[in-house]
Design a protein around this motif. Structure first.
Motif, short mmCIF file in Angstrom:
data_model
loop_
_atom_site.label_atom_id
_atom_site.label_comp_id
_atom_site.label_asym_id
_atom_site.label_seq_id
_atom_site.Cartn_x
_atom_site.Cartn_y
_atom_site.Cartn_z
N LYS A 14 33.90 56.47 41.57
CA LYS A 14 32.91 55.97 40.62
C LYS A 14 33.55 55.86 39.25
O LYS A 14 34.19 56.82 38.78
CB LYS A 14 31.70 56.91 40.53
N VAL A 15 33.40 54.72 38.62
CA VAL A 15 33.94 54.53 37.27
C VAL A 15 32.96 55.14 36.27
O VAL A 15 31.77 54.81 36.27
CB VAL A 15 34.16 53.04 36.96
N VAL A 16 33.48 56.03 35.46
CA VAL A 16 32.67 56.72 34.46
C VAL A 16 32.68 55.94 33.14
O VAL A 16 31.66 55.80 32.48
CB VAL A 16 33.19 58.16 34.24
N MET A 17 33.86 55.41 32.77
CA MET A 17 33.99 54.72 31.49
C MET A 17 35.20 53.81 31.51
O MET A 17 36.21 54.12 32.15
CB MET A 17 34.12 55.74 30.36
N LEU A 18 35.10 52.70 30.82
CA LEU A 18 36.21 51.77 30.61
C LEU A 18 36.46 51.68 29.11
O LEU A 18 35.52 51.57 28.32
CB LEU A 18 35.85 50.37 31.11
N TRP A 19 37.73 51.71 28.74
CA TRP A 19 38.12 51.66 27.33
C TRP A 19 39.24 50.63 27.15
O TRP A 19 40.09 50.48 28.02
CB TRP A 19 38.66 53.00 26.85
N ALA A 20 39.26 49.99 26.00
CA ALA A 20 40.39 49.15 25.58
C ALA A 20 41.03 49.82 24.37
O ALA A 20 40.33 50.13 23.39
CB ALA A 20 39.93 47.75 25.22
N TYR A 21 42.33 50.10 24.47
CA TYR A 21 43.04 50.69 23.33
C TYR A 21 43.25 49.63 22.25
O TYR A 21 43.52 48.47 22.54
CB TYR A 21 44.41 51.21 23.74
N ASP A 22 43.17 50.07 21.01
CA ASP A 22 43.53 49.24 19.86
C ASP A 22 44.87 49.77 19.37
O ASP A 22 44.93 50.76 18.66
CB ASP A 22 42.45 49.36 18.78
N LYS A 23 45.95 49.11 19.81
CA LYS A 23 47.31 49.51 19.42
C LYS A 23 47.93 48.38 18.63
O LYS A 23 47.85 47.23 19.01
CB LYS A 23 48.16 49.79 20.67
N ARG A 24 48.57 48.77 17.52
CA ARG A 24 49.20 47.78 16.65
C ARG A 24 50.50 48.33 16.08
O ARG A 24 50.75 49.52 16.14
CB ARG A 24 48.28 47.43 15.48
N ARG A 25 51.28 47.42 15.52
CA ARG A 25 52.49 47.82 14.82
C ARG A 25 52.11 48.32 13.43
O ARG A 25 51.32 47.70 12.73
CB ARG A 25 53.46 46.64 14.72
N ALA A 26 52.66 49.46 13.04
CA ALA A 26 52.41 50.01 11.71
C ALA A 26 53.55 50.94 11.33
O ALA A 26 54.11 51.63 12.18
CB ALA A 26 51.09 50.78 11.68
N ASN A 27 53.91 50.94 10.07
CA ASN A 27 54.93 51.83 9.53
C ASN A 27 56.24 51.78 10.32
O ASN A 27 56.87 52.81 10.53
CB ASN A 27 54.40 53.26 9.48
N GLY A 28 56.61 50.59 10.77
CA GLY A 28 57.86 50.41 11.49
C GLY A 28 57.84 50.86 12.93
O GLY A 28 58.88 50.89 13.58
N VAL A 29 56.68 51.20 13.45
CA VAL A 29 56.55 51.63 14.85
C VAL A 29 55.76 50.58 15.60
O VAL A 29 54.74 50.09 15.12
CB VAL A 29 55.85 53.01 14.93
N ASP A 30 56.22 50.26 16.82
CA ASP A 30 55.63 49.15 17.57
C ASP A 30 54.25 49.43 18.14
O ASP A 30 53.49 48.51 18.37
CB ASP A 30 56.56 48.73 18.72
N PHE A 31 53.91 50.67 18.44
CA PHE A 31 52.64 50.90 19.13
C PHE A 31 51.94 52.15 18.59
O PHE A 31 52.10 53.24 19.10
CB PHE A 31 52.81 50.99 20.64
N ILE A 32 51.15 51.94 17.56
CA ILE A 32 50.34 53.01 16.97
C ILE A 32 48.91 52.85 17.48
O ILE A 32 48.35 51.76 17.48
CB ILE A 32 50.35 52.92 15.43
N TYR A 33 48.33 53.95 17.92
CA TYR A 33 46.94 53.93 18.38
C TYR A 33 46.01 53.98 17.17
O TYR A 33 46.01 54.95 16.43
CB TYR A 33 46.65 55.12 19.30
N PHE A 34 45.21 52.94 16.99
CA PHE A 34 44.22 52.90 15.93
C PHE A 34 42.86 53.35 16.44
O PHE A 34 41.99 53.70 15.66
CB PHE A 34 44.12 51.49 15.34
N GLY A 35 42.67 53.30 17.73
CA GLY A 35 41.38 53.70 18.31
C GLY A 35 41.22 53.11 19.69
O GLY A 35 42.16 52.59 20.28
N GLU A 36 40.00 53.20 20.18
CA GLU A 36 39.67 52.61 21.47
C GLU A 36 38.22 52.16 21.42
O GLU A 36 37.41 52.71 20.68
CB GLU A 36 39.91 53.58 22.62
N ALA A 37 37.93 51.13 22.20
CA ALA A 37 36.58 50.58 22.23
C ALA A 37 36.08 50.56 23.67
O ALA A 37 36.84 50.22 24.59
CB ALA A 37 36.59 49.16 21.66
N PRO A 38 34.82 50.92 23.88
CA PRO A 38 34.26 50.87 25.23
C PRO A 38 34.12 49.42 25.71
O PRO A 38 33.89 48.52 24.91
CB PRO A 38 32.90 51.55 25.09
#
Length: 135
Positions: free
Chosen positions: A66-90
């Motif tokens: 059973k799927v409890v929750m689905l999320w999409a990560y909000d990852k972007r380039r910041a401060n010279g790093v390719d994949f910073i997690y800014f958050g997630e959205a349902p």
């Protein structure tokens, strides 16, 4: 092809390599010095797949998932790093993403023999063809 290397049981140290020769050269010296390896000398290496990253949280009992929750990560380039997690959205369970992710993740759980218990599964949908890939 880009490749990421980080210690097994990651300490959040992620190194991105654009060429396999560069990765192999770095691992040859750094793994023994504990720079990218864990305390047992283990390193996890995975291909970086361009695309959006998702989370599918499930609970299973006797092979029924059973799927409890689905999320999409909000990852972007910041401060010279390719994949910073800014958050997630349902994500809604009737979204096109859910239609692709849910059957894929339940098939992964079956293939891994997960019959009972919770699972937190992270998947990238390849930007080139939309195919899901377990990460």
């Amino acid at each position: 092809m880009e490749t990421a290397a980080f210690p097994a049981a990651s300490r959040q140290i992620v190194l991105l390599y654009r060429w396999h020769s560069e990765l192999l050269r770095q691992l040859a010296g750094a793994a023994n010095e504990g720079e990218v390896a864990n305390e047992r000398g283990c390193v996890l290496v995975q291909q970086c797949i361009a695309g959006r990253e998702y989370v599918v949280d499930t609970v299973s009992r006797r092979g029924v998932h059973k799927v409890v929750m689905l999320w999409a990560y909000d990852k972007r380039r910041a401060n010279g790093v390719d994949f910073i997690y800014f958050g997630e959205a349902p994500l809604p369970s009737d979204s096109p993403e859910a239609a692709a992710l849910i059957p894929y993740v339940t098939a992964v759980l079956d293939a891994l023999g997960v019959a009972t218990g919770p699972a937190h599964t992270e998947v990238v949908r390849d930007a080139a063809d939309g195919a899901p890939c377990l990460i």
